[in-house]
Motif scaffolding. Structure first.
Motif, PDB file in Angstrom:
ATOM      1  N   TRP A 130      34.197  37.827  43.783  1.00  0.00           N
ATOM      2  CA  TRP A 130      34.134  36.476  43.218  1.00  0.00           C
ATOM      3  C   TRP A 130      33.855  35.445  44.312  1.00  0.00           C
ATOM      4  CZ3 TRP A 130      38.827  33.908  40.248  1.00  0.00           C
ATOM      5  CH2 TRP A 130      38.393  32.718  39.655  1.00  0.00           C
ATOM      6  N   LEU A 131      34.660  35.488  45.363  1.00  0.00           N
ATOM      7  CA  LEU A 131      34.514  34.501  46.430  1.00  0.00           C
ATOM      8  C   LEU A 131      33.217  34.693  47.206  1.00  0.00           C
ATOM      9  CD1 LEU A 131      38.196  34.422  47.726  1.00  0.00           C
ATOM     10  CD2 LEU A 131      37.034  32.720  46.304  1.00  0.00           C
ATOM     11  N   GLY A 132      32.829  35.950  47.407  1.00  0.00           N
ATOM     12  CA  GLY A 132      31.602  36.222  48.149  1.00  0.00           C
ATOM     13  C   GLY A 132      30.368  35.712  47.429  1.00  0.00           C
ATOM     14  N   VAL A 133      30.265  36.023  46.143  1.00  0.00           N
ATOM     15  CA  VAL A 133      29.106  35.565  45.363  1.00  0.00           C
ATOM     16  C   VAL A 133      29.137  34.047  45.214  1.00  0.00           C
ATOM     17  CG1 VAL A 133      27.951  35.680  43.118  1.00  0.00           C
ATOM     18  CG2 VAL A 133      28.886  37.759  44.148  1.00  0.00           C
ATOM     19  N   LEU A 134      30.332  33.496  45.028  1.00  0.00           N
ATOM     20  CA  LEU A 134      30.465  32.041  44.918  1.00  0.00           C
ATOM     21  C   LEU A 134      30.028  31.357  46.211  1.00  0.00           C
ATOM     22  CD1 LEU A 134      31.426  29.491  43.444  1.00  0.00           C
ATOM     23  CD2 LEU A 134      33.751  30.004  44.237  1.00  0.00           C
ATOM     24  N   PHE A 135      30.438  31.917  47.340  1.00  0.00           N
ATOM     25  CA  PHE A 135      30.079  31.338  48.640  1.00  0.00           C
ATOM     26  C   PHE A 135      28.566  31.374  48.855  1.00  0.00           C
ATOM     27  CE2 PHE A 135      29.137  31.932  53.175  1.00  0.00           C
ATOM     28  CZ  PHE A 135      29.686  30.771  53.696  1.00  0.00           C
ATOM     29  N   LEU A 136      27.951  32.483  48.486  1.00  0.00           N
ATOM     30  CA  LEU A 136      26.513  32.639  48.716  1.00  0.00           C
ATOM     31  C   LEU A 136      25.665  31.824  47.741  1.00  0.00           C
ATOM     32  CD1 LEU A 136      26.371  36.484  49.409  1.00  0.00           C
ATOM     33  CD2 LEU A 136      26.093  34.639  51.081  1.00  0.00           C
ATOM     34  N   SER A 137      26.127  31.715  46.501  1.00  0.00           N
ATOM     35  CA  SER A 137      25.310  31.064  45.472  1.00  0.00           C
ATOM     36  C   SER A 137      25.767  29.653  45.118  1.00  0.00           C
ATOM     37  CB  SER A 137      25.322  31.903  44.192  1.00  0.00           C
ATOM     38  OG  SER A 137      26.617  31.898  43.606  1.00  0.00           O
ATOM     39  N   ARG A 138      27.048  29.366  45.364  1.00  0.00           N
ATOM     40  CA  ARG A 138      27.682  28.112  44.951  1.00  0.00           C
ATOM     41  C   ARG A 138      27.632  27.933  43.433  1.00  0.00           C
ATOM     42  NH1 ARG A 138      25.478  23.452  46.520  1.00  0.00           N
ATOM     43  NH2 ARG A 138      27.445  22.387  46.095  1.00  0.00           N
ATOM     44  N   ILE A 139      27.540  29.055  42.718  1.00  0.00           N
ATOM     45  CA  ILE A 139      27.525  29.023  41.255  1.00  0.00           C
ATOM     46  C   ILE A 139      28.767  29.760  40.758  1.00  0.00           C
ATOM     47  CG2 ILE A 139      26.293  29.688  39.165  1.00  0.00           C
ATOM     48  CD1 ILE A 139      23.695  29.524  40.742  1.00  0.00           C
ATOM     49  N   SER A 140      29.693  29.012  40.184  1.00  0.00           N
ATOM     50  CA  SER A 140      30.972  29.576  39.764  1.00  0.00           C
ATOM     51  C   SER A 140      30.813  30.687  38.735  1.00  0.00           C
ATOM     52  CB  SER A 140      31.861  28.469  39.194  1.00  0.00           C
ATOM     53  OG  SER A 140      33.088  28.991  38.750  1.00  0.00           O
ATOM     54  N   SER A 141      29.969  30.459  37.747  1.00  0.00           N
ATOM     55  CA  SER A 141      29.813  31.448  36.677  1.00  0.00           C
ATOM     56  C   SER A 141      29.283  32.774  37.209  1.00  0.00           C
ATOM     57  CB  SER A 141      28.876  30.918  35.590  1.00  0.00           C
ATOM     58  OG  SER A 141      27.578  30.669  36.113  1.00  0.00           O
ATOM     59  N   LEU A 142      28.373  32.714  38.165  1.00  0.00           N
ATOM     60  CA  LEU A 142      27.795  33.932  38.725  1.00  0.00           C
ATOM     61  C   LEU A 142      28.853  34.725  39.489  1.00  0.00           C
ATOM     62  CD1 LEU A 142      25.213  35.581  39.046  1.00  0.00           C
ATOM     63  CD2 LEU A 142      24.696  34.249  41.108  1.00  0.00           C
ATOM     64  N   GLY A 143      29.685  34.016  40.240  1.00  0.00           N
ATOM     65  CA  GLY A 143      30.766  34.682  40.957  1.00  0.00           C
ATOM     66  C   GLY A 143      31.750  35.340  40.008  1.00  0.00           C
ATOM     67  N   GLY A 144      32.133  34.616  38.964  1.00  0.00           N
ATOM     68  CA  GLY A 144      33.095  35.147  38.004  1.00  0.00           C
ATOM     69  C   GLY A 144      32.569  36.349  37.249  1.00  0.00           C
ATOM     70  N   MET A 145      31.339  36.259  36.784  1.00  0.00           N
ATOM     71  CA  MET A 145      30.756  37.386  36.054  1.00  0.00           C
ATOM     72  C   MET A 145      30.593  38.605  36.950  1.00  0.00           C
ATOM     73  SD  MET A 145      27.918  35.776  33.443  1.00  0.00           S
ATOM     74  CE  MET A 145      27.068  34.752  34.660  1.00  0.00           C
ATOM     75  N   SER A 146      30.181  38.383  38.184  1.00  0.00           N
ATOM     76  CA  SER A 146      30.008  39.497  39.123  1.00  0.00           C
ATOM     77  C   SER A 146      31.332  40.211  39.354  1.00  0.00           C
ATOM     78  CB  SER A 146      29.450  38.983  40.455  1.00  0.00           C
ATOM     79  OG  SER A 146      28.186  38.384  40.282  1.00  0.00           O
ATOM     80  N   ALA A 147      32.393  39.436  39.541  1.00  0.00           N
ATOM     81  CA  ALA A 147      33.713  40.016  39.771  1.00  0.00           C
ATOM     82  C   ALA A 147      34.184  40.810  38.558  1.00  0.00           C
ATOM     83  CB  ALA A 147      34.712  38.913  40.103  1.00  0.00           C
ATOM     84  N   ALA A 148      33.961  40.258  37.369  1.00  0.00           N
ATOM     85  CA  ALA A 148      34.389  40.940  36.146  1.00  0.00           C
ATOM     86  C   ALA A 148      33.684  42.279  35.983  1.00  0.00           C
ATOM     87  CB  ALA A 148      34.120  40.046  34.936  1.00  0.00           C
ATOM     88  N   VAL A 149      32.397  42.314  36.293  1.00  0.00           N
ATOM     89  CA  VAL A 149      31.619  43.551  36.161  1.00  0.00           C
ATOM     90  C   VAL A 149      32.041  44.584  37.205  1.00  0.00           C
ATOM     91  CG1 VAL A 149      29.301  44.523  36.407  1.00  0.00           C
ATOM     92  CG2 VAL A 149      29.641  42.444  35.062  1.00  0.00           C
ATOM     93  N   VAL A 150      32.381  44.110  38.389  1.00  0.00           N
ATOM     94  CA  VAL A 150      32.765  45.019  39.475  1.00  0.00           C
ATOM     95  C   VAL A 150      34.148  45.640  39.231  1.00  0.00           C
ATOM     96  CG1 VAL A 150      33.486  45.022  41.914  1.00  0.00           C
ATOM     97  CG2 VAL A 150      31.287  44.030  41.257  1.00  0.00           C
TER      98      VAL A 150
END
Length: 197
Positions: A130-150
């Motif tokens: 979650w934090l990694g994708v959020l840091f790289l993209s600055r898009i909260s939804s993308l970080g959250g969805m990525s974490a949920a799938v992982v």
């Protein structure tokens, strides 16, 4: 009968704890207004951030995470073996709270809480993703969805197979609740963290 009660009660405990709308409560108590009329109308931490109150957003995130964590830990203590039911119910409670006519949040923070409680290594992978994708993209939804799938993948790889079904189901729920975000991501119009839209 006893088996039915031991199934029902963990679901009730999980749902009731998960359904507490901390974002809405905190914004009202601090005079920030009705969160449902701000930004996306969502009751989660990302929308609280759109009020400009970072501390309030952080508190919402921690409380939404904490209620998922608490639901699973309480049920594990009282009804050992029923923690997956509590995890499912807690996230459903957050997403569909009866008190708000079943219009709640999208479950990302609460899912992190239940992941940590089910098995901390799963929760750790969830948080890092979650934090990694959020840091790289600055898009909260993308970080959250990525974490949920992982999360269910992490459960399978790390040896927590009994939790894979519930985490997979909750990942699908999170993706469904983010369907509008997915459409905006595809269109390149999804707002980044800090945006008031």
């Amino acid at each position: 009968m006893e088996c039915g009660v031991e199934t029902l009660l963990p679901l009730v405990v999980g749902y009731v704890l998960g359904s507490v709308p901390f974002g809405l409560i905190l914004t009202r108590l601090t005079g920030a207004g009705d969160l449902r009329a701000i930004g996306s109308g969502n009751i989660g931490a990302t929308n609280v951030l759109r009020t400009g109150k970072k501390g309030l957003a952080a508190a919402t995130l921690l409380l939404d995470l904490g209620k998922g964590l608490a639901a699973v830990l309480i049920v594990r203590h009282v009804w050992p073996g029923a923690e997956a039911l509590a995890a499912l119910a807690a996230v459903l409670g957050h997403c569909f709270p009866v008190w708000l006519r079943f219009k709640g949040g999208k479950g990302v923070a609460t899912l992190m809480g239940v992941s940590l409680a089910l098995a901390w290594p799963i929760g750790l992978v969830y948080a890092v993703t979650w934090l990694g994708v959020l840091f790289l993209s600055r898009i909260s939804s993308l970080g959250g969805m990525s974490a949920a799938v992982v999360a269910p993948v992490a459960a399978a790889v790390l040896g927590y197979a009994p939790y894979v079904p519930v985490l997979a189901l909750l990942a699908l729920l999170v993706l469904y609740l983010h369907r509008e975000n997915i459409a905006r991501l595809r269109a390149g119009t999804e707002p980044k963290v800090g945006s008031r839209k």
